[in-house]
Every structure is written in structure tokens, then in C-alpha cells.
Design a protein around this motif. Structure first.
Motif, PDB file in Angstrom:
ATOM      1  N   ILE A  32       0.845  -1.204   0.000  1.00 31.32           N
ATOM      2  CA  ILE A  32       0.000   0.000   0.000  1.00 31.32           C
ATOM      3  C   ILE A  32       0.876   1.247   0.000  1.00 31.32           C
ATOM      4  O   ILE A  32       0.626   2.191  -0.753  1.00 31.32           O
ATOM      5  N   PHE A  33       1.904   1.269   0.841  1.00 29.97           N
ATOM      6  CA  PHE A  33       2.823   2.409   0.875  1.00 29.97           C
ATOM      7  C   PHE A  33       3.483   2.603  -0.490  1.00 29.97           C
ATOM      8  O   PHE A  33       3.628   3.715  -0.974  1.00 29.97           O
ATOM      9  N   ASN A  34       3.896   1.499  -1.115  1.00 28.32           N
ATOM     10  CA  ASN A  34       4.539   1.576  -2.420  1.00 28.32           C
ATOM     11  C   ASN A  34       3.580   2.109  -3.481  1.00 28.32           C
ATOM     12  O   ASN A  34       3.947   2.966  -4.287  1.00 28.32           O
ATOM     13  N   ALA A  35       2.344   1.618  -3.475  1.00 25.66           N
ATOM     14  CA  ALA A  35       1.347   2.098  -4.445  1.00 25.66           C
ATOM     15  C   ALA A  35       1.091   3.587  -4.256  1.00 25.66           C
ATOM     16  O   ALA A  35       0.975   4.343  -5.227  1.00 25.66           O
ATOM     17  N   ASP A  36       1.035   4.022  -3.014  1.00 26.00           N
ATOM     18  CA  ASP A  36       0.830   5.440  -2.719  1.00 26.00           C
ATOM     19  C   ASP A  36       1.995   6.264  -3.267  1.00 26.00           C
ATOM     20  O   ASP A  36       1.782   7.299  -3.909  1.00 26.00           O
ATOM     21  N   THR A  37       3.207   5.806  -3.040  1.00 23.98           N
ATOM     22  CA  THR A  37       4.394   6.528  -3.497  1.00 23.98           C
ATOM     23  C   THR A  37       4.421   6.660  -5.012  1.00 23.98           C
ATOM     24  O   THR A  37       4.613   7.754  -5.555  1.00 23.98           O
ATOM     25  N   ILE A  38       4.203   5.566  -5.722  1.00 22.30           N
ATOM     26  CA  ILE A  38       4.292   5.632  -7.179  1.00 22.30           C
ATOM     27  C   ILE A  38       3.108   6.363  -7.805  1.00 22.30           C
ATOM     28  O   ILE A  38       3.236   6.946  -8.876  1.00 22.30           O
ATOM     29  N   SER A  39       1.986   6.375  -7.123  1.00 22.09           N
ATOM     30  CA  SER A  39       0.801   7.062  -7.660  1.00 22.09           C
ATOM     31  C   SER A  39       0.982   8.571  -7.752  1.00 22.09           C
ATOM     32  O   SER A  39       0.390   9.221  -8.615  1.00 22.09           O
ATOM     33  N   TYR A  40       1.799   9.131  -6.881  1.00 21.69           N
ATOM     34  CA  TYR A  40       1.992  10.577  -6.853  1.00 21.69           C
ATOM     35  C   TYR A  40       3.216  11.033  -7.644  1.00 21.69           C
ATOM     36  O   TYR A  40       3.592  12.199  -7.585  1.00 21.69           O
ATOM     37  N   GLN A  41       3.826  10.126  -8.403  1.00 16.81           N
ATOM     38  CA  GLN A  41       4.951  10.521  -9.251  1.00 16.81           C
ATOM     39  C   GLN A  41       4.437  11.209 -10.514  1.00 16.81           C
ATOM     40  O   GLN A  41       3.281  11.055 -10.896  1.00 16.81           O
ATOM     41  N   GLU A  42       5.321  11.952 -11.149  1.00 13.09           N
ATOM     42  CA  GLU A  42       4.997  12.642 -12.405  1.00 13.09           C
ATOM     43  C   GLU A  42       4.479  11.632 -13.426  1.00 13.09           C
ATOM     44  O   GLU A  42       5.010  10.544 -13.569  1.00 13.09           O
ATOM     45  N   GLY A  43       3.444  11.995 -14.126  1.00 14.37           N
ATOM     46  CA  GLY A  43       2.865  11.151 -15.170  1.00 14.37           C
ATOM     47  C   GLY A  43       2.133  12.047 -16.148  1.00 14.37           C
ATOM     48  O   GLY A  43       2.601  13.144 -16.457  1.00 14.37           O
ATOM     49  N   GLU A  44       0.997  11.608 -16.617  1.00 16.94           N
ATOM     50  CA  GLU A  44       0.180  12.466 -17.477  1.00 16.94           C
ATOM     51  C   GLU A  44      -0.275  13.698 -16.704  1.00 16.94           C
ATOM     52  O   GLU A  44      -0.436  14.773 -17.276  1.00 16.94           O
ATOM     53  N   LEU A  45      -0.475  13.521 -15.416  1.00 12.21           N
ATOM     54  CA  LEU A  45      -0.766  14.652 -14.528  1.00 12.21           C
ATOM     55  C   LEU A  45       0.511  15.026 -13.792  1.00 12.21           C
ATOM     56  O   LEU A  45       1.301  14.154 -13.415  1.00 12.21           O
ATOM     57  N   SER A  46       0.688  16.301 -13.544  1.00 11.38           N
ATOM     58  CA  SER A  46       1.858  16.755 -12.796  1.00 11.38           C
ATOM     59  C   SER A  46       1.739  16.348 -11.330  1.00 11.38           C
ATOM     60  O   SER A  46       0.636  16.089 -10.829  1.00 11.38           O
ATOM     61  N   VAL A  47       2.862  16.308 -10.640  1.00 13.76           N
ATOM     62  CA  VAL A  47       2.865  16.008  -9.212  1.00 13.76           C
ATOM     63  C   VAL A  47       1.998  17.030  -8.472  1.00 13.76           C
ATOM     64  O   VAL A  47       1.214  16.668  -7.588  1.00 13.76           O
TER      65      VAL A  47
END
Length: 112
Positions: free
Chosen positions: A31-46
Motif C-alpha cells: 500500500i505504501f509503495n502504491a501510494d508513493t508511485i501514484s503521486y509521481q509525475e505522469g500524465e498529470l503533474s505532481v
């Protein structure tokens, strides 16, 4: 950084270390890992993702989450004018029950 932010970060860090140090705790670690990677730069900015996290946290009325996202929003250049728009959306979506959390959020924001 204000005292409230320092206290929050210190407590969060201490308790995260405690949670993540437990043996056979794969679910929490994932869960912590999913949270961390979800907030990385992608199509949406951080910054955009953190604003979305802030609105969701306000609607869910989680003061710890609100504080976390306020810190991250500030780190990503959120202005006070933008913050007020985010707060407006959160109150619109969440209703008047979000007002007390908005007050505490502004208090925390001001302690920088």
C-alpha cells in the motif's frame, strides 16, 4: 518550516518506520509503495496529483492526510490563491461538514 510541520513530519517518519519494520507486513508495504508511485509525475503533474489528494482528503475529513498533502502542495509550488480554489472545490464537493477541516488546514498552511 513551522513547528506544526516539523512535529507532523517527525511523528509521521517515526511511525512509518515502525509500521514498515514489522515482519510479514507485505500488505502495508505494498500500500505504501502504491501510494508513493501514484503521486509521481505522469500524465498529470505532481502538483495536480497533490491538489487532487488534498481535495479527497478534505472530503474524507482526514486531518493527517490534509496536512501531508498541504506539505506536498507547498513543496510543489502551490500558491495561496490556488490553495483557496482547492479549498473551495473541497467544500463544494464535501459540504459544510468540511469547514472545520478547512479551518485547521489554513492554520497548518499558515504555520510555515
Amino acid at each position: 518550516m513551522g513547528q506544526k510541520t516539523e512535529d507532523f513530519n517527525s511523528y509521521r517518519s517515526t511511525m512509518n518506520e515502525r509500521l514498515l519494520s514489522a515482519e510479514n507486513n507485505k500488505i502495508i508495504k505494498r500500500i505504501f509503495n502504491a501510494d508513493t508511485i501514484s503521486y509521481q509525475e505522469g500524465e498529470l503533474s505532481v502538483k495536480t496529483k497533490e491538489m487532487l489528494g488534498l481535495v479527497a482528503s478534505m472530503v474524507l475529513r482526514c486531518d493527517d492526510c490534509i496536512r501531508y498533502h498541504l506539505i506536498k502542495c507547498r513543496e510543489n509550488g502551490l500558491t495561496e490563491a490556488e490553495l483557496m480554489e482547492v479549498m473551495g472545490i473541497a467544500n463544494l464537493v464535501g459540504g459544510t461538514i468540511v469547514i472545520p477541516h478547512t479551518r485547521r488546514a489554513i492554520e497548518f498552511w499558515d504555520d510555515h
